[in-house]
Design an enzyme around this catalytic site. Structure first.
Site, mmCIF file in Angstrom:
data_model
loop_
_atom_site.group_PDB
_atom_site.id
_atom_site.type_symbol
_atom_site.label_atom_id
_atom_site.label_comp_id
_atom_site.label_asym_id
_atom_site.label_seq_id
_atom_site.Cartn_x
_atom_site.Cartn_y
_atom_site.Cartn_z
ATOM 1 N N GLU A 249 0.888 -1.178 0.000
ATOM 2 C CA GLU A 249 0.000 0.000 0.000
ATOM 3 C C GLU A 249 0.916 1.215 0.000
ATOM 4 O O GLU A 249 1.415 1.623 1.054
ATOM 5 C CB GLU A 249 -0.876 0.013 1.259
ATOM 6 C CG GLU A 249 -1.819 -1.143 1.395
ATOM 7 C CD GLU A 249 -2.984 -1.056 0.425
ATOM 8 O OE1 GLU A 249 -3.133 -0.034 -0.266
ATOM 9 O OE2 GLU A 249 -3.735 -2.040 0.354
ATOM 10 N N CYS A 283 -2.393 9.130 2.543
ATOM 11 C CA CYS A 283 -1.988 8.681 1.201
ATOM 12 C C CYS A 283 -3.085 8.927 0.170
ATOM 13 O O CYS A 283 -2.804 8.979 -1.024
ATOM 14 C CB CYS A 283 -1.563 7.223 1.228
ATOM 15 S SG CYS A 283 -2.802 6.143 1.907
HETATM 16 P P1 NAD Z 1 10.024 7.117 4.963
HETATM 17 O O1 NAD Z 1 9.839 6.608 3.582
HETATM 18 O O2 NAD Z 1 11.395 7.092 5.553
HETATM 19 O O3 NAD Z 1 9.100 6.291 5.981
HETATM 20 C C1 NAD Z 1 7.753 5.985 5.740
HETATM 21 C C2 NAD Z 1 7.400 4.794 6.610
HETATM 22 O O4 NAD Z 1 8.084 3.654 6.128
HETATM 23 C C3 NAD Z 1 7.875 4.954 8.054
HETATM 24 O O5 NAD Z 1 6.903 4.418 8.915
HETATM 25 C C4 NAD Z 1 9.174 4.167 8.136
HETATM 26 O O6 NAD Z 1 9.394 3.626 9.416
HETATM 27 C C5 NAD Z 1 8.924 3.077 7.130
HETATM 28 N N1 NAD Z 1 10.154 2.625 6.496
HETATM 29 C C6 NAD Z 1 11.102 3.392 5.912
HETATM 30 N N2 NAD Z 1 12.076 2.627 5.401
HETATM 31 C C7 NAD Z 1 11.738 1.346 5.679
HETATM 32 C C8 NAD Z 1 12.338 0.091 5.406
HETATM 33 N N3 NAD Z 1 13.469 -0.015 4.699
HETATM 34 N N4 NAD Z 1 11.721 -1.023 5.855
HETATM 35 C C9 NAD Z 1 10.557 -0.957 6.523
HETATM 36 N N5 NAD Z 1 9.927 0.197 6.801
HETATM 37 C C10 NAD Z 1 10.513 1.337 6.377
HETATM 38 O O7 NAD Z 1 9.523 8.581 5.000
HETATM 39 P P2 NAD Z 1 8.841 9.504 6.084
HETATM 40 O O8 NAD Z 1 9.583 10.803 6.162
HETATM 41 O O9 NAD Z 1 8.586 8.803 7.372
HETATM 42 O O10 NAD Z 1 7.483 9.726 5.332
HETATM 43 C C11 NAD Z 1 7.542 10.436 4.132
HETATM 44 C C12 NAD Z 1 6.912 9.740 2.998
HETATM 45 O O11 NAD Z 1 6.445 8.449 3.286
HETATM 46 C C13 NAD Z 1 5.696 10.517 2.565
HETATM 47 O O12 NAD Z 1 6.065 11.491 1.653
HETATM 48 C C14 NAD Z 1 4.786 9.494 1.980
HETATM 49 O O13 NAD Z 1 5.004 9.393 0.592
HETATM 50 C C15 NAD Z 1 5.224 8.205 2.587
HETATM 51 N N6 NAD Z 1 4.226 7.666 3.516
HETATM 52 C C16 NAD Z 1 3.179 7.012 2.983
HETATM 53 C C17 NAD Z 1 2.218 6.488 3.814
HETATM 54 C C18 NAD Z 1 1.026 5.757 3.246
HETATM 55 O O14 NAD Z 1 0.026 5.632 3.930
HETATM 56 N N7 NAD Z 1 1.106 5.213 2.031
HETATM 57 C C19 NAD Z 1 2.338 6.649 5.185
HETATM 58 C C20 NAD Z 1 3.440 7.324 5.711
HETATM 59 C C21 NAD Z 1 4.390 7.820 4.853
#
Ligand code: NAD
Length: 475
Positions: A249, A283
């Site tokens: 997702e 999202c």
């Molecule tokens: P990010 O990509 O670092 O993290 C997003 C989420 O993914 C966090 O909960 C993080 O713990 C997890 N994550 C990151 N790298 C991971 C890995 N290698 N393995 C497992 N989990 C991992 O970025 P952020 O600054 O926390 O959020 C920014 C971006 O993340 C947003 O711009 C958005 O696009 C996306 N996001 C999407 C959703 C969604 O519901 N689809 C939710 C939160 C964030």
């Protein structure tokens, strides 16, 4: 008092006990709420072995027993919604009413899974030889590894957990370290509901280290992730290298088309309210606006006025309509979108900057006169920024809406049945909402196409990613 933070492995809550910890910050004022214990490699191994051992019996458990536990979790979620919601506001920032609403809607998700897991049917295929019996069985896939983000911490975790557990799988879930209280509350609810040890395990850690370790483990058979597209692609590639089933997702960049016959006042009001929900960190938030020339000025005025009236503040203040961003690193991202728009000739009609007070607040922001290749029009803003553009021809607007690699949700406002039908079929998106916002219910499938993901959560599809199909033929 804030939520007690721990790992949950094999039915036990494990505290610091020499483990590394990470501070949990209140985004409304920058204060430290607590210390989250991070899992060591030994902890991850313990979770893997607990989930593997528990699967041997849980896979044969009665769907009626699984259903009863999910029902109990729904009941406990409702009973505890105020307390869980308060902690969620503290570590994530959203207004308390939104936080409590999230918990209450999750109780409905648990109820839905409790109902549906009693209806995971196989089938009998008529045989060519009357002595042969041909059965199609749907069996739980095994141990699942799930990774959930910080924007809807209760919702995203409970959907994955209920689908896995309801299907007869066991699960290890890494929740969001930034906002961990809601996932702890889920663990407590399942514990109190009598879930056997090892069926659900909660870990915390450095995200890429935990996901890398769990996905590579031969014990794990399925990977489910909610988060950004780049991380989703990395995890999907790793899962593919080890031939593991995935549900992804991922992010979206939802287009909104406002057609000339739309009820402008209603569209502007509803879109403004939906835009500021969770400070735009959703999202399926509306993120690219295409407004017909005939109503462009009227819409821009109404929409900007609606956002200008939004009361921004601490989520625990009952008057607050929009809270802070969930963490500090989102502020420079918001500023980057605004600066880029300005550099390309865009106008900032409202906001466009961090609010000067403690915490991580960014103003509701309206941008106009920007080109389709501006950063905010091509990358998911994930914040309270609304870029408004105009269109004259519906074919062109649909082509622009479909031009990005994302395909999660799309919105349109029109009173034309014919155009509504056309938009419903032609928008390249996992979900299309016309004249209202109706996604994310337990009984409806939630999922994206293109880069926005693979698979659905919720609806009758909810268990598909957690079951394998087996054919048994006997004579
Ligand atoms: P990010 O990509 O670092 O993290 C997003 C989420 O993914 C966090 O909960 C993080 O713990 C997890 N994550 C990151 N790298 C991971 C890995 N290698 N393995 C497992 N989990 C991992 O970025 P952020 O600054 O926390 O959020 C920014 C971006 O993340 C947003 O711009 C958005 O696009 C996306 N996001 C999407 C959703 C969604 O519901 N689809 C939710 C939160 C964030």
């Amino acid at each position: 008092m804030y939520q007690h933070l721990a790992l949950y492995i094999n039915g036990q809550f494990l505290d610091g006990q020499g483990r590394q910890t990470q501070a949990v910050i209140n985004p409304a004022d920058g204060s430290t709420l607590g210390q989250l214990p991070l899992a060591s490699q030994a902890d991850l191994d313990a979770a893997l072995h607990a989930a593997q051992a528990a699967f041997q019996s849980w896979r044969h458990s009665s769907p009626m027993d699984r259903s009863a536990i999910l029902r109990k979790v729904a009941e406990l979620s409702r009973e505890r919604a105020q307390e869980i919601g308060r902690n969620l506001t503290l570590d994530q920032g959203k207004p308390l009413a939104e936080a409590v609403g999230e918990i209450m809607s999750c109780a409905d998700h648990a109820d839905w899974h409790a109902e549906e897991c009693r209806r995971i049917y196989g089938r009998v295929i008529p045989a060519r030889n009357p002595k042969v019996q041909q059965l199609v069985l749907r069996e739980p896939i095994g141990v699942c590894a799930a990774f959930t983000p910080w924007n809807f911490p209760y919702n995203q975790a409970i959907r994955k957990i209920c689908a896995a557990i309801g299907a007869g799988c066991t699960i290890i879930l890494k929740g969001p370290e930034d906002s961990p209280s809601a996932v702890m509350a889920i663990a407590q609810a399942f514990h109190d509901a009598g879930l056997p040890p090892g069926v659900l395990n909660i870990v915390w850690g450095v995200p890429h280290e935990v996901s890398d370790y769990l996905i590579r483990s031969p014990i794990v058979r399925k990977v489910s992730f909610t988060g950004s597209v780049p991380v989703g692609k990395q995890l999907a590639a790793l899962a593919g290298a080890h031939m593991k089933r995935i549900t992804m997702e991922l992010g979206g960049h939802s287009p909104v088309l406002v057609l000339p016959d739309a009820d402008v006042a209603r569209a502007a009001r509803q879109l403004a309210r939906f835009k500021i929900r969770n400070a735009g960190q959703v999202c399926i938030s509306p993120t690219r606006f295409y407004i017909h020339d005939d109503i462009y000025t009227a819409f821009v005025d109404r929409f900007t006025q609606e956002l200008a009236n939004v009361k921004v503040g601490d989520g625990l203040d009952p008057d607050t309509q929009m809270g802070p961003l969930a963490h500090e690193r989102r502020i420079p991202m918001m500023q980057k979108f605004v600066d880029n728009a300005r550099s390309l000739g865009g106008k900032v009609l409202l906001g466009g900057e961090q609010i000067k007070r403690d915490g991580f607040f960014f103003s509701p922001t309206v941008l106009t006169d920007l080109p389709d290749d501006a950063l905010v029009m091509t990358e998911e803003p994930f914040g309270p920024i609304a870029p408004l553009t105009r269109y004259s021809d519906l074919d062109d607007a649909i082509a622009r809406a479909n031009s990005l690699p994302f395909g999660l949700s799309a919105y349109a406002f029109t009173q034309s049945l014919q155009d509504a039908h056309r938009l419903g079929t032609e928008l390249e998106s996992g979900m299309v909402n016309i004249n209202h916002f109706g996604s994310s219910l337990p009984e409806t499938p939630f999922g994206g196409v293109k880069d926005s993901g693979i698979g659905s959560e919720g609806g009758a599809e909810t268990f598909d990613g957690y079951l394998v199909t087996k054919f048994v033929t006997q004579i």
